[in-house]
Design an enzyme around this catalytic site. Structure first.
Site: not given
Ligand code: PNS
Length: 163
Positions: A17, A128
């Protein structure tokens, strides 16, 4: 001024990210990192914690806002006067899901365009979910998430163990 929204769950933000955010800051005048409030999805961190963690990691990183949203992404874009949604692409596996979302968003609002940037190749396999799973099982994920987030993950997983 070109404003882009980078939406996601960010539970938690990974180095993948982070690489998209850094590239986004080069391409757009302003970037809004927007954490989705999704009561249907069980998360490790609360939305408030995620906003705080991203803010901490990105202090001083240029024209950036960290926020949360609920409801439709295209409606949030409208509220923020943004016409671009930024999404990261990793491997081919992301493509179908991203294509579906981009087309649905275009169907809902033709004024909003989705732009894709490639994640840094060092983080092509990082998500994640996979980071959380490895960390839960005692794996070392220190090089896959920013140091502050690695610390918080360890603390959170220790606190939630056995609950
Ligand atoms: O990090 P994620 O979970 O892949 O992000 C998904 C996200 C938040 C971008 C997507 O679920 C979203 O935009 N949700 C808001 C609801 C919405 O607008 N749905 C219609 C278009 S898919």
């Amino acid at each position: 001024m070109s404003v882009a929204i980078y939406p996601g769950s960010f539970d938690p933000m990974t180095n993948g990210h982070l690489s998209i955010i850094k590239s986004g800051l080069v391409v757009f005048d302003k970037l809004i990192v927007a954490v989705l409030r999704n009561p249907r999805k069980e998360a490790l961190f609360t939305v408030e914690e995620r906003v705080e963690m991203i803010t901490e990691e990105l202090q001083g990183a240029g024209n950036l806002e960290v926020d949360s949203f609920d409801g439709l992404l295209v409606d949030y874009c409208k509220r923020k006067n943004a016409r671009v949604v930024l999404r990261g692409l990793r491997a081919v596996a992301d493509f179908e899901y991203e294509l579906q979302m981009a087309n649905m968003n275009r169907h809902l609002n033709t004024q909003v365009e989705t732009v894709f940037l490639m994640a840094n190749d060092a983080y092509f396999y990082v998500s994640s979910n996979i980071v959380k799973e490895a960390a839960r099982l005692g794996g070392d994920v220190d090089r896959l998430v920013p140091p502050g987030i690695a610390r918080r993950m360890k603390a959170k997983l220790a606190a939630t163990k056995g609950t």
